[in-house]
Design a protein around this motif. Structure first.
Motif, short mmCIF file in Angstrom:
data_model
loop_
_atom_site.label_atom_id
_atom_site.label_comp_id
_atom_site.label_asym_id
_atom_site.label_seq_id
_atom_site.Cartn_x
_atom_site.Cartn_y
_atom_site.Cartn_z
N ARG A 128 31.15 28.27 5.16
CA ARG A 128 32.24 28.88 4.41
C ARG A 128 32.77 27.92 3.35
O ARG A 128 33.10 28.32 2.23
N ARG A 129 32.87 26.62 3.69
CA ARG A 129 33.47 25.66 2.78
C ARG A 129 32.49 25.10 1.76
O ARG A 129 32.85 24.88 0.60
N LEU A 130 31.22 24.91 2.16
CA LEU A 130 30.26 24.23 1.29
C LEU A 130 29.38 25.19 0.48
O LEU A 130 28.80 24.78 -0.53
N ARG A 131 29.25 26.41 0.93
CA ARG A 131 28.42 27.40 0.24
C ARG A 131 27.02 26.86 -0.08
O ARG A 131 26.61 26.78 -1.25
N PRO A 132 26.25 26.48 0.93
CA PRO A 132 24.90 25.95 0.68
C PRO A 132 23.96 27.04 0.17
O PRO A 132 24.25 28.24 0.29
N ASP A 133 22.83 26.62 -0.37
CA ASP A 133 21.80 27.57 -0.81
C ASP A 133 20.98 28.07 0.37
O ASP A 133 20.49 29.20 0.37
N VAL A 134 20.78 27.19 1.36
CA VAL A 134 19.96 27.50 2.54
C VAL A 134 20.58 26.82 3.75
O VAL A 134 21.14 25.72 3.63
N ILE A 135 20.44 27.45 4.91
CA ILE A 135 20.82 26.83 6.19
C ILE A 135 19.57 26.72 7.05
O ILE A 135 18.82 27.70 7.20
N THR A 136 19.31 25.52 7.61
CA THR A 136 18.31 25.41 8.67
C THR A 136 19.08 25.50 9.98
O THR A 136 20.00 24.73 10.23
N MET A 137 18.70 26.44 10.83
CA MET A 137 19.50 26.78 12.00
C MET A 137 18.72 26.63 13.30
O MET A 137 17.69 27.28 13.49
N ASP A 138 19.21 25.77 14.18
CA ASP A 138 18.73 25.76 15.56
C ASP A 138 19.39 26.93 16.28
O ASP A 138 20.49 27.35 15.90
N VAL A 139 18.76 27.48 17.30
CA VAL A 139 19.37 28.62 17.99
C VAL A 139 20.06 28.21 19.28
O VAL A 139 20.96 28.91 19.75
N VAL A 140 19.65 27.08 19.88
CA VAL A 140 20.27 26.62 21.12
C VAL A 140 21.26 25.53 20.76
O VAL A 140 20.87 24.38 20.48
N LEU A 141 22.54 25.89 20.73
CA LEU A 141 23.60 24.99 20.28
C LEU A 141 24.79 25.07 21.22
O LEU A 141 25.02 26.10 21.85
N PRO A 142 25.57 24.00 21.31
CA PRO A 142 26.81 24.06 22.10
C PRO A 142 27.91 24.80 21.34
O PRO A 142 27.79 25.07 20.16
N VAL A 143 28.99 25.11 22.05
CA VAL A 143 30.20 25.74 21.53
C VAL A 143 29.94 27.19 21.09
O VAL A 143 30.51 28.14 21.61
N MET A 144 29.07 27.36 20.09
CA MET A 144 28.66 28.69 19.63
C MET A 144 27.16 28.65 19.37
O MET A 144 26.67 27.74 18.72
N SER A 145 26.43 29.61 19.91
CA SER A 145 24.98 29.60 19.77
C SER A 145 24.57 29.81 18.32
O SER A 145 25.34 30.30 17.49
#
Length: 349
Positions: free
Chosen positions: A44-61
């Motif tokens: 929301r703050r940085l507005r990247p062009d692309v996100i690389t996303m792991d699916v197994v994460l703490p706090v929020m998947s």
């Protein structure tokens, strides 16, 4: 520079991502997150062009983060995951929620030598995809089970690329459990056995339909009531009422290619087929869908509003290959009506 937000809780994998996505290669890592909640905030703050996303994460998947991002701040997401079966199931959930592609994490073997280049290529491709706000649709109510009736349609053939997992789920959920017409499906996926087997299992779990990969040699009549997919790195062909697999050259840089299946269906089945071209980049499937329509088949393309990428369907529409353009669940309802003898809506070429 392609501005990238890295979302990964493993320090080792984050290091590999940083090493591959360097400014010298045309990338800028604008932020790193180790949990899904931080990923949503940074996006929301940085507005990247692309996100690389792991699916197994703490706090929020990673799945929950993907859903939030695609609903609030749509951004092209490349899922970077391991080949663990349950993790791959979650990966396909993320693709259905709006992520646009998937790349396996380094395996710790010789394939790692090419992984940085594969990552850079994937990020570049993903960065060119224009995504829109995407809220997960409510599951479509299954169509009423068809009354016993003969149908002239002997097979439904479907093709998809980017965004396909979500689209095919919506289409299949709209088919009744008693839908008996064989459905042949080409999905552009990485030529990876683990990814492929997980996709078949995930699709069956999501839709309640029987799903498997073609082996070659099956009679079309033996596949009634099943979803049969082209296996990784093989074209799926229909000849004389039987399935064949081919290692012929890729088409549109794809193997399996949608055009290969659609053109074979046009020749082998003619007006006794229905063709559906779903979301995806490029033009694979457009010419094949046109061949099917010219042969008298019923043809559909996914509409722009429901596509993750309105590329392949747009090409089909521009050629006049699609008799109708509809969202996937409405295509499914049309197919259910067709199997029940509802052929009055067929649009002639």
């Amino acid at each position: 520079m392609i501005r990238v937000l890295v979302v990964e809780d493993s320090a080792t994998v984050r290091h590999l991502l940083r090493e591959a996505l360097t400014p010298a290669a045309g990338f800028e890592i604008v932020g790193e997150a180790v949990d899904g909640a931080a990923a949503v905030d940074l996006c929301r703050r940085l507005r990247p062009d692309v996100i690389t996303m792991d699916v197994v994460l703490p706090v929020m998947s990673g799945l929950a983060a993907t859903e939030r991002i695609m609903a609030d701040a749509p951004t092209p997401i490349l899922v970077v995951c391991s080949a663990d079966r349950r993790e791959l199931f979650t990966t396909y959930d993320a693709l259905a929620a709006g992520a646009v592609d998937v790349l396996e994490k380094p395996r710790g073997d010789a394939s790692d030598d090419t992984w940085p280049q594969r990552l850079r290529t994937a990020v570049k491709v993903v960065s060119r995809i224009r995504v829109v706000t995407r809220r997960r649709p409510e599951p479509a109510a299954p169509a009423a089970a068809p009354a016993p009736a003969a149908t002239a349609v002997r097979a439904v053939v479907v093709g998809a690329s980017t965004g396909g997992p979500g689209a095919i789920v919506r289409l299949l959920r709209a088919l009744p459990a008693g839908f008996a017409v064989p459905l042949l499906y080409v999905q552009h996926l990485a030529a990876n056995e683990s990814f492929a087997q997980a996709f078949a299992g995930w699709l069956a779990e999501q839709t309640g339909h029987l799903v498997g990969y073609a082996r070659g040699g099956e009679a079309l009549t033996s596949l009634a009531g099943r979803v049969t997919m082209a296996p990784p790195d093989r074209h799926l062909v229909l000849r004389a009422g039987h399935l064949q697999l081919s290692a012929a050259e890729p088409r549109h840089s794809c193997r399996p290619a949608v055009d290969t299946l659609f053109e074979a269906a046009a020749v082998d089945l003619g007006r006794h087929a229905a063709g559906c071209l779903l979301t995806g980049m490029g033009r694979d499937g457009a010419a094949g869908l046109l061949a099917m329509r010219r042969a008298g088949a019923v043809t559909f393309a996914q509409d722009a509003a429901s596509c993750v990428v309105y590329g392949m369907p747009k090409e089909a529409v521009s050629l006049g290959a699609a008799a109708e353009t509809l969202p996937p669940e409405q295509i499914g309802a049309r197919l259910a009506a067709l199997a029940n003898g509802g052929v009055a809506w067929r649009t002639p070429f």
